[in-house]
Motif scaffolding. Structure first.
Motif, PDB file in Angstrom:
ATOM      1  N   GLN A 141       4.989   5.468   2.541  1.00 24.21           N
ATOM      2  CA  GLN A 141       4.097   5.483   3.704  1.00 24.21           C
ATOM      3  C   GLN A 141       4.414   6.715   4.543  1.00 24.21           C
ATOM      4  O   GLN A 141       5.566   6.960   4.887  1.00 24.21           O
ATOM      5  N   THR A 149      -3.446   6.751  -4.064  1.00 25.14           N
ATOM      6  CA  THR A 149      -3.677   6.266  -2.709  1.00 25.14           C
ATOM      7  C   THR A 149      -3.808   4.750  -2.738  1.00 25.14           C
ATOM      8  O   THR A 149      -4.323   4.175  -3.694  1.00 25.14           O
ATOM      9  N   SER A 150      -3.331   4.113  -1.671  1.00 29.88           N
ATOM     10  CA  SER A 150      -3.511   2.661  -1.577  1.00 29.88           C
ATOM     11  C   SER A 150      -3.981   2.249  -0.194  1.00 29.88           C
ATOM     12  O   SER A 150      -3.978   1.068   0.128  1.00 29.88           O
ATOM     13  N   GLN A 163       6.527   2.348  -3.355  1.00 25.71           N
ATOM     14  CA  GLN A 163       5.522   2.506  -2.309  1.00 25.71           C
ATOM     15  C   GLN A 163       6.035   3.473  -1.254  1.00 25.71           C
ATOM     16  O   GLN A 163       7.195   3.401  -0.843  1.00 25.71           O
ATOM     17  N   GLU A 179      -5.364   3.936   4.012  1.00 25.28           N
ATOM     18  CA  GLU A 179      -5.039   4.778   5.167  1.00 25.28           C
ATOM     19  C   GLU A 179      -5.646   4.144   6.407  1.00 25.28           C
ATOM     20  O   GLU A 179      -6.587   3.361   6.327  1.00 25.28           O
ATOM     21  N   THR A 192      -1.920   7.116   9.148  1.00 24.72           N
ATOM     22  CA  THR A 192      -0.936   6.474   8.286  1.00 24.72           C
ATOM     23  C   THR A 192      -1.528   6.397   6.892  1.00 24.72           C
ATOM     24  O   THR A 192      -2.611   5.831   6.710  1.00 24.72           O
ATOM     25  N   HIS A 193      -0.838   6.991   5.936  1.00 21.79           N
ATOM     26  CA  HIS A 193      -1.296   6.993   4.542  1.00 21.79           C
ATOM     27  C   HIS A 193      -0.318   6.192   3.705  1.00 21.79           C
ATOM     28  O   HIS A 193       0.892   6.462   3.716  1.00 21.79           O
ATOM     29  N   ASP A 194      -0.837   5.223   2.980  1.00 19.76           N
ATOM     30  CA  ASP A 194      -0.052   4.439   2.040  1.00 19.76           C
ATOM     31  C   ASP A 194      -0.303   5.005   0.645  1.00 19.76           C
ATOM     32  O   ASP A 194      -1.454   5.116   0.215  1.00 19.76           O
TER      33      ASP A 194
END
Length: 138
Positions: free
Chosen positions: A131, A40-41, A129, A43, A56-58
């Protein structure tokens, strides 16, 4: 299933480029050998006009692959990440997304394919990456 676990499972099961014999961790990448991880980076959440959660999840897919002065492994890694990015874009174009409890994925994007984040004389860590944009199911 949360976004991290569902996306990891989706990549592991569906992507033909992921070698099922290699480890595929969550938020952890070992010190040597070929491995993958999804981490995870960030949200964020907002509400649409009717009050549904839009999440939105990165996420970052990382792979540890052979690296060094020989050209072949470096080109193979570049090819792997170019193919992975193309596969993700193709899945998004077809509406084939990870299944996430309580949400419907509405968008999936890939960026920065094959960026080297660290390297030794024999191995390098590369990333892609991702998203995910999701709408709460009501």
């Amino acid at each position: 299933m949360n976004a991290l676990d569902a996306t990891r499972k989706w990549l592991r099961e569906k992507c033909p480029l992921i070698d099922k014999n290699n480890r595929f961790n969550a938020n952890y990448l070992g010190a040597s050998g070929v491995e993958y991880t999804l981490r995870t980076s960030g949200e964020k959440h907002r509400q649409n006009i009717v009050g549904d959660d839009i999440a939105t999840h990165d996420l970052v897919f990382e792979a540890q692959l052979p690296f060094g002065t020989a050209l072949a492994p470096n080109l193979a890694a570049a090819d792997f990440f170019a193919g992975l990015s193309a596969w993700v874009r193709g899945q998004a174009a077809c509406g084939q997304y990870p299944e996430i409890n309580g949400y419907e994925v509405t968008e999936l994007t890939a960026s920065n394919a094959g960026v080297i984040t660290s390297a030794t004389a024999t191995d390098a860590r590369y990333q892609l990456q991702l998203q995910l944009v999701m709408k709460e199911r009501t």
